[in-house]
Design an enzyme around this catalytic site. Structure first.
Site, PDB file in Angstrom:
ATOM      1  N   CYS A  94      10.598   7.173  31.708  1.00 10.19           N
ATOM      2  CA  CYS A  94      11.658   6.422  31.950  1.00 10.19           C
ATOM      3  C   CYS A  94      11.625   5.596  32.876  1.00 10.19           C
ATOM      4  O   CYS A  94      10.745   4.593  32.822  1.00 10.19           O
ATOM      5  CB  CYS A  94      13.558   7.076  32.437  1.00 10.19           C
ATOM      6  N   HIS A 192      15.452  12.138  28.974  1.00  3.87           N
ATOM      7  CA  HIS A 192      15.044  13.379  29.749  1.00  3.87           C
ATOM      8  C   HIS A 192      16.051  14.766  28.863  1.00  3.87           C
ATOM      9  O   HIS A 192      15.954  14.511  27.710  1.00  3.87           O
ATOM     10  CB  HIS A 192      15.692  13.011  30.576  1.00  3.87           C
TER      11      HIS A 192
END
Ligand code: GLN
Length: 240
Positions: A94, A192
């Site tokens: 990310c 994630h």
């Protein structure tokens, strides 16, 4: 690698949303199940330098301000860049993905230079991409990836990188149904989960690259149970 596999967890005081630190625990445990020693080197933002002698490097996600601060630390001390240039595996998630790219623009419109370990440019979109993602990985043996995303940035890849996968559900990079970026042994993703808990094959590949040797299959009830649980979740998300 005489003292075991050295796992570098980079800047967890800045980067590490949604339990990304769990990726380190997954690698440690999978090595331990095989009797392979490991040492985790946690590099805080206050550390005088980033070591270049580790066998695998992990960076989690982060809010814009934290991500920009992390970028400053990493560009000051090029241990990560030097290790990556030698082919040492790197996993960036990310915000980690964005700063490993060539440039990223934060939500406030400010453009930042990235580390350039993958060929990727990130710009903010009008709204955040939040939710579950599935993608088919292009990496041999990895198969379907699943994870959770929450980001404003959208990432366009250049010719120097390939996507980690093709999105079948969710947003990912937000361009051409690409998810993440790969260049050599540098793997970046928006997922994630932690991603290595939800996608054991990807963790296995990173360990093989780190050790320069195949990860021996062993009787690992826990590892297989984790995989079964994850496949059940995937089927639940993609009924058919
Ligand atoms: N700050 C970045 C964005 O919002 C990354 C977010 C994250 O790492 N969760 O796009």
């Amino acid at each position: 690698m005489s003292g075991g596999v050295r796992i570098a967890l980079l800047l967890p005081d800045l980067l590490g949303t949604y339990g990304d630190r769990g990726n380190v625990l997954v690698l440690e445990q999978r090595l331990a199940w095989r009797g392979i020693p490991s040492e985790t080197v946690t590099v805080l933002s206050s550390a005088p330098e980033v070591p270049e002698s580790c066998d695998v490097y992990l960076l989690g996600g982060g809010e814009d301000v934290a991500q920009t601060a992390a970028m400053r630390v990493l560009s000051r001390s090029p241990g990560l860049q030097r290790a990556a240039a030698r082919g040492v595996p790197v996993l960036g998630i990310c915000g980690g993905l964005q700063l490993l790219g060539t440039e990223f623009t934060t939500g406030d419109g400010v453009r930042h230079e990235g580390l350039g370990l993958v060929d990727a440019v990130t710009e903010p979109a009008g709204e955040r991409a939040i939710g579950e993602v599935t993608a088919n990985s292009v990496l041999a043996g990895v198969g379907m990836l699943t994870g959770f995303e929450n980001h404003l940035g959208r990432t366009r890849l250049g010719a120097g990188s390939v996507p980690l996968g093709r999105v079948t559900r969710g947003t990912g990079n937000g361009h051409e149904r690409a998810e993440g970026a790969v260049r050599g042994h540098v793997v970046c993703t928006y997922l994630h989960g932690p991603i290595l808990a939800r996608n054991p094959a990807l963790g296995g590949l990173l360990l093989e690259w780190a050790m320069g040797a195949p990860l021996q299959p062993i009787a690992e009830p826990e590892e297989l149970a984790a995989l079964r649980v994850e496949r059940t979740r995937v089927r639940a998300r993609n009924p058919k």
